[in-house]
Design a protein around this motif. Structure first.
Motif, PDB file in Angstrom:
ATOM      1  N   HIS A 190       0.833  -1.205   0.000  1.00  0.00           N
ATOM      2  CA  HIS A 190       0.000   0.000   0.000  1.00  0.00           C
ATOM      3  C   HIS A 190       0.871   1.260   0.000  1.00  0.00           C
ATOM      4  O   HIS A 190       0.541   2.255  -0.642  1.00  0.00           O
ATOM      5  CB  HIS A 190      -0.910   0.017   1.229  1.00  0.00           C
ATOM      6  N   SER A 216       1.748  -7.198  -6.305  1.00  0.00           N
ATOM      7  CA  SER A 216       1.102  -7.756  -5.119  1.00  0.00           C
ATOM      8  C   SER A 216      -0.266  -8.283  -5.501  1.00  0.00           C
ATOM      9  O   SER A 216      -0.668  -8.248  -6.658  1.00  0.00           O
ATOM     10  CB  SER A 216       0.950  -6.665  -4.046  1.00  0.00           C
ATOM     11  N   ARG A 217      -0.998  -8.761  -4.518  1.00  0.00           N
ATOM     12  CA  ARG A 217      -2.386  -9.113  -4.760  1.00  0.00           C
ATOM     13  C   ARG A 217      -3.225  -7.838  -4.895  1.00  0.00           C
ATOM     14  O   ARG A 217      -2.815  -6.767  -4.451  1.00  0.00           O
ATOM     15  CB  ARG A 217      -2.938  -9.991  -3.636  1.00  0.00           C
ATOM     16  N   SER A 219      -5.893  -6.377  -3.340  1.00  0.00           N
ATOM     17  CA  SER A 219      -6.763  -6.328  -2.174  1.00  0.00           C
ATOM     18  C   SER A 219      -7.720  -5.139  -2.274  1.00  0.00           C
ATOM     19  O   SER A 219      -7.566  -4.261  -3.133  1.00  0.00           O
ATOM     20  CB  SER A 219      -5.919  -6.204  -0.909  1.00  0.00           C
ATOM     21  N   TYR A 220      -8.682  -5.104  -1.375  1.00  0.00           N
ATOM     22  CA  TYR A 220      -9.645  -4.003  -1.366  1.00  0.00           C
ATOM     23  C   TYR A 220      -8.954  -2.655  -1.250  1.00  0.00           C
ATOM     24  O   TYR A 220      -9.264  -1.711  -1.980  1.00  0.00           O
ATOM     25  CB  TYR A 220     -10.628  -4.182  -0.202  1.00  0.00           C
ATOM     26  N   GLU A 221      -8.002  -2.548  -0.315  1.00  0.00           N
ATOM     27  CA  GLU A 221      -7.373  -1.246  -0.102  1.00  0.00           C
ATOM     28  C   GLU A 221      -6.514  -0.820  -1.279  1.00  0.00           C
ATOM     29  O   GLU A 221      -6.397   0.377  -1.560  1.00  0.00           O
ATOM     30  CB  GLU A 221      -6.565  -1.236   1.198  1.00  0.00           C
ATOM     31  N   PRO A 240      -7.010 -11.164  -6.818  1.00  0.00           N
ATOM     32  CA  PRO A 240      -7.834 -10.135  -6.179  1.00  0.00           C
ATOM     33  C   PRO A 240      -8.633 -10.739  -5.029  1.00  0.00           C
ATOM     34  O   PRO A 240      -8.690 -11.961  -4.861  1.00  0.00           O
ATOM     35  CB  PRO A 240      -8.759  -9.704  -7.311  1.00  0.00           C
ATOM     36  N   THR A 241      -9.253  -9.874  -4.260  1.00  0.00           N
ATOM     37  CA  THR A 241     -10.216 -10.321  -3.254  1.00  0.00           C
ATOM     38  C   THR A 241     -11.620  -9.967  -3.723  1.00  0.00           C
ATOM     39  O   THR A 241     -11.802  -9.110  -4.599  1.00  0.00           O
ATOM     40  CB  THR A 241      -9.961  -9.656  -1.887  1.00  0.00           C
ATOM     41  N   ALA A 244     -12.422  -6.312  -3.237  1.00  0.00           N
ATOM     42  CA  ALA A 244     -11.774  -5.481  -4.255  1.00  0.00           C
ATOM     43  C   ALA A 244     -12.592  -5.503  -5.545  1.00  0.00           C
ATOM     44  O   ALA A 244     -12.770  -4.462  -6.199  1.00  0.00           O
ATOM     45  CB  ALA A 244     -10.353  -5.962  -4.518  1.00  0.00           C
TER      46      ALA A 244
END
Length: 280
Positions: A190, A216-217, A219-221, A240-241, A244
């Motif tokens: 992040h 990276s993955r 993610s939502y953030e 992804p999540t 996200a």
């Protein structure tokens, strides 16, 4: 700094040399090794402490401005002006000036604990602060699979800190042809993205004029920070999540995962990726 003049980080910023005993079978060698730095970085807005992030102490002005925008503290990155960066015994303190009418946002966005290097919305006190919904990202650009593959290759070759330490993530900004023009690295994924967002502003890049690639993955953030900056296309090398994908769908963000030289998975708004056929 003139438009599109890219700020270049110091060559050895973000790492230190430490002695290490390397064991190979029955042999042991005492060697010098490059180790990624990780220190507390405190953001202070209008003299009010806001958050302490564990981060790599490089490109901190980029970090402060990108963080202010992606966290919703300011609506325009120009409204976050770095006043000072002070290296202390305990870590680094970055003082930032914001408009007085944005000070009330600090309460709803304030972190109740330190943000670890692997942490995005860690420490947000309120659910609505953690689960914000950015505005729609805009039309953005069309990206060819050829340009995407070029960006992925160039990103791998433009990570000097990770090449030395093997311990950092990177976020890269690519133009429509796939040429990587900006990269920022950090021990936290992040943080790397926040640094890139700040660097894009300093260099004068329009977030609608290119696309984002991250190591990276998704993610939502990560999706939230990209959308908050007005970025319309994001490709991640990992998965992804579900949260996200939900945010990407709502904001119009094209989100790719498992981006590799031989292919990628397109999860939302596939119209922006050109050259990939879908078989049913």
């Amino acid at each position: 700094m003139s438009e599109h003049e890219v700020p270049v980080p110091t060559e050895d910023a973000g790492s230190v040399v430490r002695s290490v005993a390397r064991h190979r079978g029955a042999r042991a060698l005492q060697l010098d090794d490059n180790i990624a730095e990780e220190v507390p970085v405190a953001f202070v807005y209008n003299d009010a402490p806001f958050a302490v992030m564990m981060a790599t102490p490089a490109d901190l002005e980029d970090f402060a401005q990108g963080f202010a925008l992606s966290e919703g503290i300011v609506e325009r990155i120009d409204d976050a002006q770095v006043i000072s960066v002070e290296h202390l015994l305990e870590g680094v303190e970055v003082r930032v000036g914001i408009p007085a009418d944005r000070e009330q946002i600090l309460q709803s966005r304030r972190r109740s604990m330190s943000g670890r290097s692997g942490c995005g919305v860690c420490g947000s006190e309120l659910l609505e602060a953690a689960l914000r919904s950015p505005a729609p990202v805009g039309e953005g650009i069309a990206v060819t699979t050829t340009a995407l593959q070029r960006a992925l290759r160039e990103l791998r070759s433009q990570q000097p800190l990770n090449a030395r330490t093997g311990a950092t993530h990177a976020a890269g900004w690519a133009l429509a042809d796939g040429r990587i023009v900006l990269v920022r690295e950090d021990v936290g994924r992040h943080n790397a993205l926040d640094k890139l967002i700040g660097a894009m502003h300093r260099a004068g890049f329009d977030p609608q004029s290119g696309f984002l690639v991250v190591t990276s993955r998704a993610s939502y953030e990560m999706a939230m920070k990209a959308a908050s900056a007005g970025i319309a296309f994001m490709a991640a090398i990992s998965a992804p999540t579900a949260l996200a994908l939900s945010l990407a769908q709502r904001t119009g963000l094209t989100l790719l995962g498992f981006a590799r030289d031989d292919g990628q998975a397109v999860y939302t708004h596939p119209r922006r990726l050109i050259g990939q056929e879908t078989c049913t």
